[in-house]
Design an enzyme around this catalytic site. Structure first.
Site, PDB file in Angstrom:
ATOM      1  N   GLU A  79     -10.594   8.326   5.336  1.00  0.00           N
ATOM      2  CA  GLU A  79      -9.253   8.270   4.749  1.00  0.00           C
ATOM      3  C   GLU A  79      -9.266   8.339   3.213  1.00  0.00           C
ATOM      4  OE1 GLU A  79      -6.112   6.231   7.251  1.00  0.00           O
ATOM      5  OE2 GLU A  79      -7.674   4.694   7.099  1.00  0.00           O
ATOM      6  N   HIS A  98      -6.255   0.370   0.285  1.00  0.00           N
ATOM      7  CA  HIS A  98      -5.736   0.660   1.620  1.00  0.00           C
ATOM      8  C   HIS A  98      -6.308  -0.362   2.597  1.00  0.00           C
ATOM      9  CE1 HIS A  98      -4.705   2.434   5.380  1.00  0.00           C
ATOM     10  NE2 HIS A  98      -5.974   2.575   5.711  1.00  0.00           N
ATOM     11  N   HIS A 100      -5.590  -2.771   6.572  1.00  0.00           N
ATOM     12  CA  HIS A 100      -4.890  -2.976   7.842  1.00  0.00           C
ATOM     13  C   HIS A 100      -4.532  -4.451   7.944  1.00  0.00           C
ATOM     14  CE1 HIS A 100      -8.049   0.317   8.865  1.00  0.00           C
ATOM     15  NE2 HIS A 100      -7.013   0.859   8.230  1.00  0.00           N
ATOM     16  N   HIS A 168      -0.508   1.180  11.679  1.00  0.00           N
ATOM     17  CA  HIS A 168      -1.806   1.401  11.047  1.00  0.00           C
ATOM     18  C   HIS A 168      -2.101   0.344   9.970  1.00  0.00           C
ATOM     19  CE1 HIS A 168      -4.364   4.478   8.493  1.00  0.00           C
ATOM     20  NE2 HIS A 168      -4.942   3.314   8.618  1.00  0.00           N
TER      21      HIS A 168
HETATM   22 ZN   LIG Z   1      -6.697   2.922   7.607  1.00  0.00          ZN
END
Ligand SMILES: [Zn+2]
Length: 242
Positions: A79, A98, A100, A168
Site C-alpha cells: 500500500e 496509515h 487499521h 479497512h
Molecule cells: Zn491497510
C-alpha cells in the site's frame, strides 16, 4: 540519484514506527512515511515489515509513483501508493500514517464522520473524509495497491487531515513526523471517545473556530507528548499513557 536523506529525519521515522506500535495505532500492519527532506518528489518508508521492528537500515526511498530507489530486492509495502499519491496531491503534507486502528473502523463502515470531540482532536475541525474503494474499483481485497487507488484516496482526503477507509482503516497526515504521529494517536483516542459519547446521547462537538484554536494550542506543546512517547517506545516495560 538523489542525496541521502537527513539521518536525524530517518531516525525520527524509525521512532515514529515504534511509538505508533506502543500506542496501539499499528500492529503487525500499518505504516508511516515522511517526505524526503531535500527532494520533495520522494518519500521514506520502511520495507515490508512490522512497524515495531523497523530500524534505520530498513528505511527505503520511493518516488511518488511508489517505485523504490534502493530496496535492493527487499519486499516493500503493497500500500505504498497511499503515501506517494498523498504527497503528490498535498504539498503541505510532510508525513503520512496509515493504520487499521480498531476504534476508527466503526466510523468508516457506518459513514459516520469523526469530529473534534475534545480539544486534543482539534485537527479534526473539518471532520473526517471517507474513501469508498468500491466506487472506484468494485469488489477488491480492500488494499490501496496501485496508483489509481492511491490517487482516488488522496482525492477523497482533499484538504482534510484524516480519511476513513471503509472496511479497512484510515490514513492521517501531518506537517511533520511528530504531527502525523500526534494526529494518528489522537484519531484512535478520539474515535473511542466519540463512540462512547454517541452512546450516551447527542454530542456537542467543538466548533470550527474552537477546533482551530485548540489545534494551534496543541501545536505549541507537541514536544511534551513526543518526549513521553520516545520514552514509552524505548522501554518495553513502561506502561504508556497518552
Ligand atoms: Zn491497510
Amino acid at each position: 540519484m538523489i542525496a541521502a536523506a537527513d539521518r536525524a529525519l530517518v531516525d525520527k521515522l524509525v521512532l515514529a514506527n515504534r511509538i505508533l506500535y506502543r500506542y496501539g495505532v499499528v500492529d503487525g500492519f500499518g505504516h508511516a512515511s515522511v517526505r524526503h527532506d531535500s527532494s520533495p518528489g520522494h518519500f521514506l518508508l520502511a520495507r515490508n515489515m512490522a512497524p515495531a521492528l523497523v530500524r534505520r537500515d530498513d528505511i527505503v526511498t520511493f518516488d511518488l509513483d511508489g517505485t523504490a530507489l534502493d530496496a535492493a530486492g527487499r519486499r516493500v509495502y503493497l500500500e505504498r501508493f497511499i503515501h506517494g499519491e498523498i504527497y503528490r496531491a498535498r504539498p503541505d503534507v510532510q508525513a503520512v500514517v496509515h493504520s487499521h486502528s480498531p476504534n476508527v473502523i466503526p466510523f468508516g463502515v457506518t459513514g459516520q464522520s469523526l469530529q473534534p470531540v475534545f480539544h486534543m482532536s482539534g485537527f479534526l475541525g473539518e471532520g473526517s473524509a471517507l474513501f469508498e474503494i468500491r466506487d472506484v474499483a468494485g469488489d477488491t481485497d480492500m488494499l490501496v495497491s496501485n496508483n489509481r487507488l492511491g490517487a482516488a484516496l488522496a482525492a477523497a482526503l482533499g484538504s482534510r487531515s484524516l480519511v476513513l477507509m471503509r472496511g479497512h482503516g484510515s490514513t492521517v497526515v501531518g506537517s511533520s513526523v511528530r504531527y502525523a504521529v500526534f494526529n494518528a494517536i489522537y484519531t484512535e483516542k478520539s474515535a473511542a471517545l466519540q463512540s462512547e459519547a454517541m452512546r450516551l446521547g447527542a454530542v456537542t462537538y467543538l466548533t470550527r473556530d474552537e477546533a482551530r484554536a485548540a489545534a494551534a494550542c496543541n501545536a505549541g506543546q507537541i514536544d511534551r507528548s513526543w518526549e513521553l512517547w520516545k520514552l514509552a517506545a524505548a522501554r518495553p516495560r513502561f506502561q504508556p499513557q497518552t
